[in-house]
Design a protein around this motif. Structure first.
Motif, short mmCIF file in Angstrom:
data_model
loop_
_atom_site.label_atom_id
_atom_site.label_comp_id
_atom_site.label_asym_id
_atom_site.label_seq_id
_atom_site.Cartn_x
_atom_site.Cartn_y
_atom_site.Cartn_z
N ALA A 31 39.67 23.28 43.49
CA ALA A 31 40.13 22.31 42.50
C ALA A 31 40.59 23.28 41.30
O ALA A 31 41.17 22.77 40.38
N GLY A 32 40.37 24.43 41.18
CA GLY A 32 40.64 25.18 40.15
C GLY A 32 41.30 26.58 40.50
O GLY A 32 41.77 26.61 41.43
N ARG A 33 41.14 27.52 39.95
CA ARG A 33 41.66 28.65 40.17
C ARG A 33 40.81 29.85 40.23
O ARG A 33 39.47 29.84 39.94
N ARG A 34 41.25 31.14 40.92
CA ARG A 34 39.94 32.10 41.04
C ARG A 34 40.83 33.42 41.10
O ARG A 34 42.05 33.56 41.27
N THR A 35 40.00 34.57 40.61
CA THR A 35 40.48 35.91 40.45
C THR A 35 40.20 36.74 41.56
O THR A 35 38.91 36.65 41.97
N TRP A 36 41.04 37.52 42.13
CA TRP A 36 40.98 38.20 43.22
C TRP A 36 41.17 39.76 42.71
O TRP A 36 42.13 40.04 42.01
N GLU A 37 40.22 40.56 42.74
CA GLU A 37 40.29 42.11 42.22
C GLU A 37 40.62 43.03 43.31
O GLU A 37 39.79 42.84 44.52
N ARG A 38 41.21 44.11 43.28
CA ARG A 38 41.33 44.86 44.40
C ARG A 38 40.19 45.70 44.78
O ARG A 38 39.79 45.98 45.91
N THR A 39 39.28 45.91 43.60
CA THR A 39 38.34 46.69 44.18
C THR A 39 37.04 45.82 44.64
O THR A 39 36.37 46.04 45.56
N GLU A 40 36.66 44.56 44.42
CA GLU A 40 35.86 43.71 44.96
C GLU A 40 36.23 43.13 46.23
O GLU A 40 35.30 42.89 47.00
N ASP A 41 37.53 42.69 46.49
CA ASP A 41 37.76 41.97 47.61
C ASP A 41 39.26 42.40 47.94
O ASP A 41 40.10 41.50 47.62
N PRO A 42 39.41 43.80 48.55
CA PRO A 42 40.79 44.10 48.91
C PRO A 42 41.48 43.33 49.84
O PRO A 42 42.84 43.01 49.74
#
Length: 63
Positions: A31-42
């Motif tokens: 229902a919302g948004r999420r942040t994907w970071e290259r170092t945490e979840d490539p």
């Protein structure tokens, strides 16, 4: 109307390039948004980058 899709495609391509440079991308998740970071979840990061890149090309070429 074609110019609007061209503009959206170019803006999305710029955002995609900026996200690759920064190493963080925002996307819809549930229902919302999420942040994907290259170092945490490539895998998630590069998957979303590939989707955004393909969508930007399609906006310019197809529509």
């Amino acid at each position: 109307m074609k110019h609007l899709f061209d503009l959206l495609g170019v803006l999305l391509a710029l955002y995609t390039a900026y996200s690759v440079h920064r190493g963080r991308v925002y996307g819809k998740s549930g229902a919302g948004r999420r942040t994907w970071e290259r170092t945490e979840d490539p895998n998630g990061f590069w998957t979303l980058i590939a989707i955004y890149a393909a969508l930007s090309v399609l906006l310019v070429v197809w529509f």
